[in-house]
Design a protein around this motif. Structure first.
Motif, PDB file in Angstrom:
ATOM      1  N   ASP A 230      58.193  29.427   6.630  1.00  0.00           N
ATOM      2  CA  ASP A 230      57.607  29.943   7.379  1.00  0.00           C
ATOM      3  C   ASP A 230      58.956  30.347   8.859  1.00  0.00           C
ATOM      4  O   ASP A 230      59.380  28.838   8.579  1.00  0.00           O
ATOM      5  CB  ASP A 230      56.763  29.081   8.183  1.00  0.00           C
ATOM      6  CG  ASP A 230      56.119  29.867   9.913  1.00  0.00           C
ATOM      7  OD1 ASP A 230      56.612  30.169  10.071  1.00  0.00           O
ATOM      8  OD2 ASP A 230      55.225  29.190  10.150  1.00  0.00           O
TER       9      ASP A 230
ATOM     10  N   THR B  76      57.593  29.928  13.147  1.00  0.00           N
ATOM     11  CA  THR B  76      57.234  28.958  13.843  1.00  0.00           C
ATOM     12  C   THR B  76      58.460  27.990  14.446  1.00  0.00           C
ATOM     13  O   THR B  76      58.975  27.920  13.137  1.00  0.00           O
ATOM     14  CB  THR B  76      56.309  28.126  12.960  1.00  0.00           C
ATOM     15  OG1 THR B  76      55.043  28.826  12.370  1.00  0.00           O
ATOM     16  CG2 THR B  76      56.144  27.411  13.801  1.00  0.00           C
TER      17      THR B  76
ATOM     18  N   GLY C 192      62.892  29.468  15.538  1.00  0.00           N
ATOM     19  CA  GLY C 192      62.017  29.836  15.344  1.00  0.00           C
ATOM     20  C   GLY C 192      62.979  32.005  15.419  1.00  0.00           C
ATOM     21  O   GLY C 192      63.293  32.039  16.233  1.00  0.00           O
TER      22      GLY C 192
END
Length: 130
Positions: A59, A62, A71
């Protein structure tokens, strides 16, 4: 001034400062023994890449304030792990790369020809890419 080399054989150029990238958060895709993930490919992240990475458990979207990570958004320049870039390449989701800012060690994992296919900083004389 870095002594690190890029995949073209020249001096490693900066990858990005907004957001500040690099394993060492110095704006360059420099690497060393503590960089186990080999954050050596300077990518211009795309939506397709970010989605593909999120689907594989990486990820990058995020925010993680505890790591000083805001992010990523499409268009950000980021030093990505060579193995993650190759994974995205194999899945048809590889983002563009800046060859001059991609560390020479990247080609120990990713074929130079694959990086060249996605290069956005092709020099005036492409014959220098061989």
């Amino acid at each position: 001034m870095t002594t690190d080399r890029n995949v073209l054989g020249g001096e490693l150029e900066p990858c990005g400062t907004e957001p500040l990238t690099g394993f060492y958060r110095d704006g360059c895709c420099s690497t060393g023994p503590e960089d186990v993930g080999e954050h050596t490919v300077c990518a211009v992240v795309s939506t397709e890449f970010l989605v593909q990475q999120q689907e594989t458990g990486n990820d990058l979207v995020t925010p993680r304030p505890e790591y000083g990570f805001a992010g990523l958004q499409p268009g950000d320049r980021w030093c990505v792990c060579a193995s993650r870039w190759l994974e995205a390449y194999s899945a048809g989701a590889a983002p563009p790369v800046l060859l001059a800012a991609t560390h020479a060690k990247a080609i120990e994992v990713v074929p130079l020809s694959a990086l060249q296919e996605h290069a956005v900083d092709v020099p005036a004389d492409p014959s220098t890419l061989t």
